[in-house]
Design an enzyme around this catalytic site. Structure first.
Site, PDB file in Angstrom:
ATOM      1  CG  MET A  31      -1.920  -1.200   1.241  1.00 45.39           C
ATOM      2  SD  MET A  31      -3.018  -1.120   2.226  1.00 45.39           S
ATOM      3  CE  MET A  31      -2.669  -0.534   4.014  1.00 45.39           C
ATOM      4  N   GLY A  32       1.924   0.652  -0.481  1.00 43.03           N
ATOM      5  CA  GLY A  32       2.911   2.003  -0.046  1.00 43.03           C
ATOM      6  C   GLY A  32       2.997   2.241   0.946  1.00 43.03           C
ATOM      7  CG  HIS A  38       7.075  -1.694   2.027  1.00 43.07           C
ATOM      8  ND1 HIS A  38       6.653  -0.481   3.057  1.00 43.07           N
ATOM      9  CD2 HIS A  38       5.964  -2.460   2.106  1.00 43.07           C
ATOM     10  CE1 HIS A  38       5.283  -0.962   2.637  1.00 43.07           C
ATOM     11  NE2 HIS A  38       5.218  -1.826   3.055  1.00 43.07           N
ATOM     12  CB  VAL A 177      12.291  -5.772   8.960  1.00 40.99           C
ATOM     13  CG1 VAL A 177      13.488  -4.603   8.849  1.00 40.99           C
ATOM     14  CG2 VAL A 177      12.420  -6.036   7.297  1.00 40.99           C
ATOM     15  NE  ARG A 188      -3.042   1.057   9.915  1.00 37.95           N
ATOM     16  CZ  ARG A 188      -3.237   0.934   8.472  1.00 37.95           C
ATOM     17  NH1 ARG A 188      -2.248  -0.071   8.666  1.00 37.95           N
ATOM     18  NH2 ARG A 188      -4.217   0.284   7.997  1.00 37.95           N
TER      19      ARG A 188
HETATM   20  P1  AMP Z   1       1.477  -2.623   3.057  1.00 35.62           P
HETATM   21  O1  AMP Z   1       1.827  -1.707   2.519  1.00 35.62           O
HETATM   22  O2  AMP Z   1       1.584  -2.771   5.009  1.00 35.62           O
HETATM   23  O3  AMP Z   1      -0.007  -4.153   2.760  1.00 35.62           O
HETATM   24  O4  AMP Z   1       2.150  -4.163   2.974  1.00 35.62           O
HETATM   25  C1  AMP Z   1       2.770  -4.455   2.345  1.00 35.62           C
HETATM   26  C2  AMP Z   1       4.133  -5.905   2.543  1.00 35.62           C
HETATM   27  O5  AMP Z   1       4.641  -5.874   2.987  1.00 35.62           O
HETATM   28  C3  AMP Z   1       3.072  -6.940   3.203  1.00 35.62           C
HETATM   29  O6  AMP Z   1       3.944  -8.331   2.743  1.00 35.62           O
HETATM   30  C4  AMP Z   1       3.272  -6.612   4.944  1.00 35.62           C
HETATM   31  O7  AMP Z   1       3.067  -7.491   5.682  1.00 35.62           O
HETATM   32  C5  AMP Z   1       4.874  -6.180   4.444  1.00 35.62           C
HETATM   33  N1  AMP Z   1       5.522  -5.911   5.525  1.00 35.62           N
HETATM   34  C6  AMP Z   1       4.832  -4.505   5.842  1.00 35.62           C
HETATM   35  N2  AMP Z   1       5.976  -3.896   7.280  1.00 35.62           N
HETATM   36  C7  AMP Z   1       7.017  -5.260   7.472  1.00 35.62           C
HETATM   37  C8  AMP Z   1       7.494  -5.485   8.077  1.00 35.62           C
HETATM   38  N3  AMP Z   1       7.845  -4.138   8.817  1.00 35.62           N
HETATM   39  N4  AMP Z   1       8.688  -6.951   7.466  1.00 35.62           N
HETATM   40  C9  AMP Z   1       8.639  -7.392   6.531  1.00 35.62           C
HETATM   41  N5  AMP Z   1       7.354  -6.850   6.259  1.00 35.62           N
HETATM   42  C10 AMP Z   1       6.100  -6.528   5.992  1.00 35.62           C
END
Ligand code: AMP
Length: 288
Positions: A31-32, A38, A177, A188
């Site tokens: 979601m950027g 990411h 991470v 967030r």
């Molecule tokens: P989001 O943009 O929050 O929808 O996340 C996109 C992808 O990145 C999803 O598969 C999340 O699980 C992954 N992601 C988000 N935060 C982390 C993190 N701290 N460590 C590893 N993967 C992450």
């Protein structure tokens, strides 16, 4: 080479058509507001697949609160610059009108696996997630898609969606991470004030307290939860939404630990909701 940024379904398919014969295509749905969490998914895709696609789409269907959707960060230029640096081939950044030209009539219904944890507190969230991920998989048609263990329930539901609906893609999980103090990276986190940021690692600490007890042989989940929740400071800015132990495959709550269990929690820090999880494996003492 800078990433090829495309907005429409037609353009992403046209960009990928000549690349399909050159090796596997990897998709990293996001979601950027990209951060090093990411980046670790993208780097993994870069080492494993010939063509890396990153999708950036803040999916309205998965938001249960209008204020959360409205304030979700959207730094698209910085995101594309990071994708360039990481060697991403294609950035698919559709608008909501591209993804939902009209409100969808057909969506993915998620049953038991969405009954607890985030599913219990965010009505419709996982239906929105599974639906948008299935759409992205159909649009991009990758060989491999990468998801973070940070969103463990989401990862498990996507694995199940792909299995139940015979989607021809392999799902690769990537470890969470974290910041040096344990806080899981999240888009967030940037909403947190400095004081809130200092309080935020409480969730990870509580989850670690669960893991330590399970490793030491504790099996009574009610007692484990009592000890772990006591780790969270009694600060008015902190509100624990849930802290549960579930079975890592079906995401059903456990009363007794009898094998590997996932500790998962959601903590409100001011007006920001944080989630995290850790896998807990009973130590040898538990089986003596
Ligand atoms: P989001 O943009 O929050 O929808 O996340 C996109 C992808 O990145 C999803 O598969 C999340 O699980 C992954 N992601 C988000 N935060 C982390 C993190 N701290 N460590 C590893 N993967 C992450």
């Amino acid at each position: 080479m800078p990433a090829h940024v495309v907005e429409s379904v037609q353009d992403v398919r046209a960009a990928l058509a000549p690349l399909r014969s050159q090796g596997r295509i990897g998709l990293v749905p996001t979601m950027g507001a990209l951060h090093p969490g990411h980046a670790s998914l993208i780097e993994r895709a870069r080492t494993e697949t010939a063509t890396v696609v990153v999708s950036i789409f803040v999916n309205p269907l998965q938001f249960d609160r209008a204020d959360d959707l409205a304030r979700y960060p959207r730094p698209i230029e910085a995101d594309v610059a990071l994708c360039d640096r990481l060697g991403v081939d294609v950035v698919f950044a559709p608008t909501a009108a591209v993804m939902y030209p009209e409100p969808p009539d057909c969506t993915v219904r998620v049953q038991r696996m969405a009954d607890y944890l985030c599913g219990a507190f965010r009505p419709g969230h996982f239906e929105g997630v599974a639906t948008v991920v299935l759409k992205l998989l159909n649009i991009v048609q990758p060989d491999v898609a990468y998801f973070g263990e940070k969103d463990a329930q989401q990862l498990a539901i996507i694995r199940r969606t792909v299995a139940d609906l015979n989607v021809p893609v392999s799902i690769t999980p990537v470890p969470t991470v974290r910041e040096a103090d344990g806080l899981a990276l999240s888009s967030r986190n940037q909403h947190l004030s400095p004081e809130e940021r200092a309080l935020a690692p409480a969730l990870f600490k509580a989850l670690i307290a669960v893991r330590e007890q399970v490793e030491a042989g504790a099996t009574d989940v009610a007692a484990i939860r009592r000890t772990a929740t006591a780790v969270i400071p009694g600060d008015p800015r902190l509100r624990l939404e849930y802290l549960e132990l579930v079975d890592p495959a079906g995401f059903q709550p456990l009363q007794e630990v009898g094998g590997p269990a996932l500790a998962a929690g959601a903590l409100w820090v001011g007006t920001t909701r944080l989630i995290d999880n850790v896998l807990c494996t009973p130590g040898p003492l538990a089986f003596v």
